[in-house]
Design a protein around this motif. Structure first.
Motif, mmCIF file in Angstrom:
data_model
loop_
_atom_site.group_PDB
_atom_site.id
_atom_site.type_symbol
_atom_site.label_atom_id
_atom_site.label_comp_id
_atom_site.label_asym_id
_atom_site.label_seq_id
_atom_site.Cartn_x
_atom_site.Cartn_y
_atom_site.Cartn_z
ATOM 1 N N TYR A 185 1.099 -1.065 0.004
ATOM 2 C CA TYR A 185 -0.131 -0.509 0.142
ATOM 3 C C TYR A 185 0.915 1.301 -0.160
ATOM 4 O O TYR A 185 2.312 1.415 0.704
ATOM 5 C CB TYR A 185 -1.090 0.458 1.038
ATOM 6 N N PHE A 186 0.555 2.178 -0.796
ATOM 7 C CA PHE A 186 1.200 3.639 -1.100
ATOM 8 C C PHE A 186 -0.178 4.296 -0.634
ATOM 9 O O PHE A 186 -1.059 5.122 -1.502
ATOM 10 C CB PHE A 186 2.202 3.687 -2.329
ATOM 11 N N ALA A 187 0.720 5.681 0.487
ATOM 12 C CA ALA A 187 -0.425 6.699 0.756
ATOM 13 C C ALA A 187 0.166 8.046 0.370
ATOM 14 O O ALA A 187 1.227 8.219 0.668
ATOM 15 C CB ALA A 187 -1.577 6.437 2.242
ATOM 16 N N ALA A 188 -0.940 8.620 -0.252
ATOM 17 C CA ALA A 188 0.343 10.223 -0.489
ATOM 18 C C ALA A 188 -0.210 11.613 -0.042
ATOM 19 O O ALA A 188 -2.285 11.391 -0.487
ATOM 20 C CB ALA A 188 0.342 10.353 -1.861
ATOM 21 N N GLU A 189 -0.415 12.286 0.789
ATOM 22 C CA GLU A 189 -0.995 12.929 1.500
ATOM 23 C C GLU A 189 -1.666 14.447 0.408
ATOM 24 O O GLU A 189 -3.260 14.388 0.916
ATOM 25 C CB GLU A 189 0.050 14.016 2.362
ATOM 26 N N ALA A 190 -1.319 13.686 -0.990
ATOM 27 C CA ALA A 190 -1.633 15.204 -2.147
ATOM 28 C C ALA A 190 -3.030 14.871 -2.389
ATOM 29 O O ALA A 190 -3.792 15.747 -3.120
ATOM 30 C CB ALA A 190 -1.024 15.772 -2.646
ATOM 31 N N SER A 208 -7.595 14.561 -9.117
ATOM 32 C CA SER A 208 -7.170 13.425 -8.809
ATOM 33 C C SER A 208 -6.323 14.047 -6.866
ATOM 34 O O SER A 208 -6.713 13.717 -5.975
ATOM 35 C CB SER A 208 -5.341 13.190 -9.262
ATOM 36 N N GLY A 209 -5.796 15.227 -6.573
ATOM 37 C CA GLY A 209 -5.659 15.439 -5.698
ATOM 38 C C GLY A 209 -5.041 17.339 -4.967
ATOM 39 O O GLY A 209 -6.465 17.828 -6.270
ATOM 40 N N THR A 210 -4.479 17.798 -4.223
ATOM 41 C CA THR A 210 -4.948 18.706 -3.663
ATOM 42 C C THR A 210 -3.969 20.106 -5.115
ATOM 43 O O THR A 210 -3.276 18.732 -5.953
ATOM 44 C CB THR A 210 -4.176 19.309 -2.190
ATOM 45 N N GLU A 211 -3.257 20.781 -4.797
ATOM 46 C CA GLU A 211 -2.771 21.442 -6.039
ATOM 47 C C GLU A 211 -0.960 21.224 -5.854
ATOM 48 O O GLU A 211 -0.270 21.222 -6.224
ATOM 49 C CB GLU A 211 -2.524 23.055 -5.607
ATOM 50 N N TYR A 212 -0.861 20.542 -4.672
ATOM 51 C CA TYR A 212 0.358 19.874 -4.385
ATOM 52 C C TYR A 212 0.973 18.793 -4.976
ATOM 53 O O TYR A 212 1.789 18.626 -6.629
ATOM 54 C CB TYR A 212 1.001 19.704 -3.123
ATOM 55 N N LEU A 213 -0.221 17.957 -5.973
ATOM 56 C CA LEU A 213 -0.493 17.360 -6.794
ATOM 57 C C LEU A 213 0.294 17.511 -8.446
ATOM 58 O O LEU A 213 0.857 16.696 -8.956
ATOM 59 C CB LEU A 213 -1.454 16.223 -6.700
ATOM 60 N N ARG A 214 -0.252 18.544 -8.443
ATOM 61 C CA ARG A 214 0.286 19.210 -10.237
ATOM 62 C C ARG A 214 1.382 19.444 -10.179
ATOM 63 O O ARG A 214 2.868 19.700 -11.279
ATOM 64 C CB ARG A 214 -0.402 20.680 -10.146
ATOM 65 N N GLU A 215 2.951 18.780 -9.121
ATOM 66 C CA GLU A 215 3.980 19.289 -9.923
ATOM 67 C C GLU A 215 4.518 18.059 -9.884
ATOM 68 O O GLU A 215 4.164 16.867 -8.908
ATOM 69 C CB GLU A 215 5.018 20.104 -8.202
ATOM 70 N N PRO A 216 5.197 18.328 -11.293
ATOM 71 C CA PRO A 216 5.225 17.063 -11.622
ATOM 72 C C PRO A 216 5.978 15.417 -10.911
ATOM 73 O O PRO A 216 5.578 14.414 -11.328
ATOM 74 C CB PRO A 216 6.517 17.798 -12.759
ATOM 75 N N SER A 217 7.354 16.157 -10.152
ATOM 76 C CA SER A 217 7.586 14.996 -9.025
ATOM 77 C C SER A 217 6.238 14.196 -8.371
ATOM 78 O O SER A 217 6.861 13.072 -8.963
ATOM 79 C CB SER A 217 8.287 15.138 -7.614
ATOM 80 N N TYR A 218 5.841 15.319 -7.956
ATOM 81 C CA TYR A 218 4.532 14.119 -6.571
ATOM 82 C C TYR A 218 3.546 13.375 -8.103
ATOM 83 O O TYR A 218 3.287 11.982 -7.601
ATOM 84 C CB TYR A 218 3.562 15.178 -6.374
ATOM 85 N N GLY A 219 3.655 13.845 -9.102
ATOM 86 C CA GLY A 219 2.932 12.893 -9.972
ATOM 87 C C GLY A 219 3.377 11.817 -10.908
ATOM 88 O O GLY A 219 3.058 10.643 -10.729
ATOM 89 N N ASP A 220 4.422 11.917 -10.813
ATOM 90 C CA ASP A 220 5.512 11.103 -11.105
ATOM 91 C C ASP A 220 5.578 9.666 -9.526
ATOM 92 O O ASP A 220 4.919 8.322 -9.727
ATOM 93 C CB ASP A 220 6.625 11.147 -11.501
ATOM 94 N N ILE A 221 5.140 10.271 -8.680
ATOM 95 C CA ILE A 221 5.075 9.786 -7.468
ATOM 96 C C ILE A 221 4.166 8.681 -7.915
ATOM 97 O O ILE A 221 3.903 7.002 -7.343
ATOM 98 C CB ILE A 221 5.867 10.756 -6.117
ATOM 99 N N VAL A 222 3.041 8.902 -7.894
ATOM 100 C CA VAL A 222 1.625 8.584 -7.569
ATOM 101 C C VAL A 222 1.616 7.221 -9.078
ATOM 102 O O VAL A 222 1.203 5.968 -8.674
ATOM 103 C CB VAL A 222 0.146 9.222 -8.037
ATOM 104 N N ARG A 223 2.170 8.156 -10.423
ATOM 105 C CA ARG A 223 1.951 6.945 -11.645
ATOM 106 C C ARG A 223 3.237 6.305 -11.105
ATOM 107 O O ARG A 223 2.221 4.680 -11.309
ATOM 108 C CB ARG A 223 2.719 8.516 -12.429
#
Length: 440
Positions: A147-152, A170-185
Motif C-alpha cells: 500500500y502507498f498513501a500520499a497526502e496530496a 486527483s488531488g490538491t495543488e501540491y499534486l500538480r508538481e511533476p515529481s509528485y505526479g511521477d510518484i503516484v504514477r
C-alpha cells in the motif's frame, strides 16, 4: 528544531479550521480557489501579497513558493520561502570522526525490512524532497510493501488506479508538481494499492486524528497483513508532540490505532536555503559532501543519526540544488511583464532559467531544450511535457514557466515520446508538438 509550518491540505478552508486564520488570509484562500490554473494563482499572489497584513505575508509566501514549485520554478521556490531550520542550542552535529555518510535509499530499505509502516515527509514547496520517495518505491515494493498513501491525493478520483496516472482533480495543488505526479504514477505501475488519507475539516488535532483513522480504515482494518508506505508533509510523521506544538501528530495516532511502530524519516529539519547562509545544514554539507539523498551512520555501530530521536528515526540530508546564478544573492524586484493582452505585475527572473541538477534523477532523465518560441510571443507561458498516451489533464512529466520572452531553459524527461503543450494564463493552448527523447 524547525519552526511550525502550516501544512494546508487544500485551499478550501473549512469553517472549523478558519478560526486559525485571519479574515485576510481566508479571503486569500477563497480567491486562490477561484483561480483557473497554477499560472493564474501565481499572478494573483504576486498582486495580493503586498496588500496583506504583515502577519499574513509569511503564509502567502509559503503558498506562493508552493505555486512556483508546481510551475517548475524550483530554485525560485526555495529562494522565496527560505524555510530556516532552527536547531536547539544543545544539539550536537555529527562529526566525520564519528559518523560516515551513506546512501539514504540503501539504509532505509535495510531498516524497512523490519517494519510494516514507513513514513517519509516532504516540504511542500521543495520538490527535491520527493526524489527519495521515487527511489524508495521499487525497493519497498520488492520487500512486500503493498500500500502507498500520499497526502496530496483526494478521495474523489475513483478512476485513478484504472487510469494509471493522476490528473488535476486527483488531488490538491501540491499534486500538480511533476515529481509528485511521477510518484503516484510509479506507485500504480509497481502494483501498490494507492490510497488517499487527508481530511479537509476540523481543527489541527482533528486533522491529525482523521488522517490516522483514514489510513487505519483503508489499509490495516481491511488487510491485517498490510505493509504501508506513506508520503506526508512536515511533522505529520513525528512520533511525539513537538513540532506541532501540543497537537499529537498523525504518526502517534496511527500507532495507537494499530499498535504498529513506524519507521519515521525526516527530510525537512536540515534544508537548503537560497541564497545560502552559514547554518547547521551548510555545516553538514561541508563535512559530509552528499551527492544524493544521504543519511549519516555511526562508525561504531552503524546506527542512523537523528537530531530528534524522540520524534523521528533518521534525518535525510539532501545535497544543495542551487546554482551559481541564484546563489549570487540577486533579489528579484517586482516588475511589469506584458502578456500581449494586459500588463500585470510579475517577478522578473531573467537570471533564473537554470534548473537544479537533481532533476536528472541520477541520469534517469535527460535535458530537452525549450524556449519561448513555443509561447508564440505570449508571456507568461507554461510549457508542459505530457506522456504521449496521457491526456492534457494529466499531471505533466515536467514543466517550465517562462515569465519573459527570448528565454531558453530545459525540461528533464525519461526516454520516450511526449506531447509538448504551451499555454497561457487563461489556459489557452499556444502551441503543441510531439517530441522524442532519446537515451544518452
Amino acid at each position: 528544531m524547525v519552526s511550525i509550518v502550516v501544512c494546508v491540505g487544500a485551499l478550501l478552508i473549512p469553517a472549523a479550521l478558519a478560526q486559525n486564520f485571519s479574515p485576510a488570509a481566508i479571503a486569500m484562500f477563497n480567491a486562490l480557489n477561484q483561480q483557473p490554473n497554477d499560472l493564474a494563482r501565481y499572478v494573483y499572489l504576486v498582486r495580493t501579497m503586498p496588500e496583506l497584513p504583515v502577519s499574513d505575508r509569511a503564509l502567502a509566501m509559503q503558498m506562493f513558493a508552493s505555486t512556483e514549485d508546481e510551475l517548475g520554478l524550483y530554485n525560485e521556490a526555495l529562494r522565496d520561502f527560505p524555510l530556516k531550520s532552527h536547531v536547539a542550542a544543545d544539539t550536537t552535529l555529527p562529526t566525520v570522526a564519528e559518523w560516515k555518510s551513506a546512501d539514504a535509499a540503501d539504509v532505509i530499505t535495510k531498516l524497512a525490512g523490519d517494519h510494516r509502516l514507513v513514513l517519509i515527509n516532504e516540504a511542500h514547496h521543495d520538490a527535491h524532497t520527493r526524489q527519495l520517495t521515487l527511489a524508495l518505491l521499487p525497493r519497498l515494493r520488492a520487500l512486500g510493501f503493498n500500500y502507498f498513501a500520499a497526502e496530496a491525493l483526494l478521495d474523489k478520483d475513483d478512476q485513478l488506479m484504472q487510469r494509471g496516472y493522476p490528473v488535476k482533480s486527483s488531488g490538491t495543488e501540491y499534486l500538480r508538481e511533476p515529481s509528485y505526479g511521477d510518484i503516484v504514477r510509479l506507485a500504480i505501475k509497481l502494483g501498490f494499492k494507492v490510497v488517499s488519507y487527508d481530511v479537509d475539516n476540523g481543527t489541527t488535532q482533528e486533522r491529525e486524528l482523521g488522517q490516522a483513522e483514514n489510513l487505519n480504515r483503508k489499509v490495516f482494518a481491511r488487510d491485517p497483513n498490510a505493509r504501508l508506505f506513506v508520503h506526508a508533509g512536515y511533522a505529520h510523521i513525528d512520533k511525539a508532540k513537538g513540532r506541532l506544538g501540543k497537537t499529537l501528530p498523525m504518526a502517534v495516532q496511527l500507532q495507537k490505532l494499530t499498535g504498529i511502530v513506524p519507521l519515521s524519516i525526516d527530510q525537512t529539519q536540515f534544508r537548503e536555503q537560497i541564497p545560502s547562509e552559514q547554518d547547521a545544514y551548510q555545516n553538514l554539507i561541508a563535512a559530509f559532501k552528499p551527492e544524493g539523498p544521504t543519511v549519516l551512520l555511526n562508525r561504531a555501530g552503524n546506527q542512523p543519526w537523528s537530531a530528534h530521536p524522540e520524534l523521528y528515526d533518521l534525518n535525510v540530508i539532501l545535497p544543495p540544488s542551487g546554482l551559481g546564478a541564484v546563489e549570487s544573492g540577486y533579489v528579484q524586484p517586482s516588475t511589469i511583464v506584458h502578456d500581449m493582452v494586459r500588463s500585470q505585475p510579475m517577478l522578473a527572473h531573467f537570471v533564473n532559467t537554470q534548473r537544479p541538477e537533481w532533476l536528472t534523477l541520477h541520469d534517469q532523465r535527460f535535458p530537452y531544450t525549450v524556449s519561448t518560441t513555443l509561447c508564440k510571443v505570449t508571456t507568461p507561458c507554461v510549457v508542459d511535457a505530457h506522456y504521449i498516451d496521457e491526456s492534457n489533464d494529466a499531471i505533466a512529466a515536467d514543466r517550465y514557466t517562462f515569465m519573459q520572452g527570448d528565454t531558453v531553459s530545459k525540461l528533464y524527461l525519461r526516454p520516450g515520446r511526449y506531447r509538448l503543450r504551451a499555454w497561457d494564463i487563461r489556459g489557452r493552448t499556444l502551441s503543441e508538438q510531439v517530441i522524442n527523447v532519446q537515451p544518452r
